[in-house]
Design an enzyme around this catalytic site. Structure first.
Site, PDB file in Angstrom:
ATOM      1  N   LEU A 180       0.835  -1.200   0.000  1.00 51.97           N
ATOM      2  CA  LEU A 180       0.000   0.000   0.000  1.00 51.97           C
ATOM      3  C   LEU A 180       0.870   1.251   0.000  1.00 51.97           C
ATOM      4  CD1 LEU A 180      -2.761   1.340   0.121  1.00 51.97           C
ATOM      5  CD2 LEU A 180      -2.648   1.179   2.614  1.00 51.97           C
ATOM      6  N   TYR A 181       1.984   1.212   0.732  1.00 50.05           N
ATOM      7  CA  TYR A 181       2.910   2.349   0.728  1.00 50.05           C
ATOM      8  C   TYR A 181       3.332   2.669  -0.704  1.00 50.05           C
ATOM      9  CZ  TYR A 181       7.316   4.896   1.181  1.00 50.05           C
ATOM     10  OH  TYR A 181       8.320   5.814   1.045  1.00 50.05           O
ATOM     11  N   ALA A 182       3.734   1.634  -1.454  1.00 48.13           N
ATOM     12  CA  ALA A 182       4.150   1.831  -2.843  1.00 48.13           C
ATOM     13  C   ALA A 182       3.004   2.389  -3.680  1.00 48.13           C
ATOM     14  CB  ALA A 182       4.637   0.512  -3.431  1.00 48.13           C
TER      15      ALA A 182
END
EC number: 5.1.3.6
Length: 437
Positions: A247-249
């Site tokens: 999700l960060y990416a």
């Protein structure tokens, strides 16, 4: 007596005087009803409170999106004076810039802010000091910057009124946007904080930047994580970034698409920097090199990931000083935004660069270097890489940054870790003066 008491209930008509006894009865009855309804309301509120689940689980890290908008005191003549003093350009040349650095008390933000100030640029920092990791480390970084004359405003990029106030007082030529919810694995525990900071926060900042006049040029931190599940290495800016592994990416990839939109519609000059595994003094405690050091010194076992079929996990570790040089070069080569009054007046610059070291190193080699520097043998536990958003290999192609920014990393991992360990031992031994050198 209040003047309101002189006004008759029906203006222009005679008001008949009531019996005092009847008045007392009604007064007592009113008191009884008031007491009853007050008791009922109190019971109802108590019941709702007891039945409501806690908004944050006390056994897990609190939600940064909830923490970051707490009320902070800002404004007033003294506060504005500090802003103007910190933003003042103090270089003899005519090419100084005035920069708002978001995430200024973070790892990269601290180093970039200090480097800008050293060369005479005006710098204002902004940070919400959330507790994703130990806030005392962030406050120690702030103290370091304030000794250099840099004012760090405690506030959030989602606080639109604060952003408006900052831009009203200071005419920023550039924004270095480093504020973000970091970490790949933490996204599985607290996904909303990533959307709140990395997407909503970025949009809020861009909304302010597009509306001010003149518009600032913006350099912001993307991430090497946008390359996701790509197997072709080294990673190039021309490669596809449509398979994020975390999700960060995904939020960082979304940031790049949002930047394109604001560049296209509003004429904002935008430069994205894809950092590759940054390390060094004053680093982040959630990074492997940092918590490996901590656990090795405490005699605790450390877990080293293996990829499929016992493959090597490697990272393109990039020393903080090299990253800072890339950030400053991006600021210095950023063209002016072309919008005015929220409207685009012409084509504006839009760039994305890899900032890495180009020399991937196996994590097992990183541990061996730490063992030599710490003079302690690590207790190693090899485990299969979990499906938590990590990828087995990163490797930057930096030819574009070399050509357009003059970017040239010079610090190898052994040299960089030696500097980190020296800082770590000084800082956590309580010798803050030695750590600041």
């Amino acid at each position: 007596m209040s003047r309101l008491d002189d006004i008759p209930s029906s203006p222009g008509k005679f008001k008949m005087e009531k019996s005092s006894y009847l008045h007392r009865l009604r007064f007592q009855s009113s008191l009884t009803k008031f007491a009853f309804f007050s008791f009922f309301l109190l019971c109802l509120i108590s019941l709702l409170f007891l039945r409501s689940p806690p908004s944050i689980n006390p056994s897990s890290p609190s939600d940064p999106s909830r923490r970051s908008l707490r009320t902070n005191t800002y404004g007033g003549p003294a506060w504005e004076k500090r802003l103007r003093s910190s933003a003042r350009i103090r270089t003899s040349t005519n090419n100084g810039i005035t920069v708002l650095v978001t995430g200024a008390a973070g790892f990269v933000g601290t180093h970039v802010s200090a480097a800008l100030k050293r060369r005479g640029d005006g710098v204002i920092g902004l940070d919400n000091f959330n507790d994703y990791y130990d806030p005392s480390l962030k406050r120690a970084r702030r103290a370091l910057l304030e000794r250099s004359g840099i004012f760090i405003v405690e506030g959030d990029i989602n606080d639109v009124e604060l952003l408006r106030k900052l831009f009203k007082i200071v005419s920023f030529t550039h924004v270095m946007h480093l504020a973000a919810q970091a970490g790949v694995r933490y996204a599985m525990e607290n996904p909303s904080s990533y959307v709140h900071s990395n997407i909503a926060g970025f949009v809020n900042l861009l909304e302010i930047c597009k509306s001010v006049n003149p518009q600032p040029a913006i350099v912001w931190a993307s991430s090497s994580s946008v390359y996701g599940l790509n197997t072709k290495v080294p990673f190039s800016e021309k490669d596809k970034t449509d398979q994020p592994a975390s999700l960060y990416a995904a939020t960082k990839k979304a940031g790049e698409e949002i930047a394109h939109t604001y560049n296209h519609i509003y004429g904002l000059s935008l430069t994205g920097l894809r950092f590759f595994t940054v390390y060094g003094p004053w680093g982040r405690p959630d990074m492997a090199y940092f918590f490996f050091t901590k656990d090795i010194l405490k005699g605790k076992s450390i877990s080293i990931f293996e990829s499929a079929n016992h493959g090597t996990v490697a990272r393109d570790f990039t020393y903080i000083d090299d990253i800072v040089k890339g950030c400053l070069a991006a600021l210095d080569t950023a063209e002016k935004s072309t919008g005015s009054g929220g409207k685009k007046r012409g084509p504006a610059q839009l760039r994305v660069f890899n900032l890495g070291n180009t020399s991937p190193v196996p994590v097992s080699d990183l541990v061996r270097i730490l063992e030599r520097q710490l003079k302690v043998k690590a207790k190693k536990n090899l485990i299969k890489m979990p499906r938590n958003g990590d990828v087995p290999f990163t490797h930057a192609n930096i030819s574009l940054a070399q050509r357009e920014l003059g970017y040239k990393p010079t610090t190898d991992l052994q040299t960089g870790l030696k500097k980190f360990v020296r800082w770590y031992l000084s800082y956590y031994s309580g010798d803050k003066k030695a750590a600041a050198r």
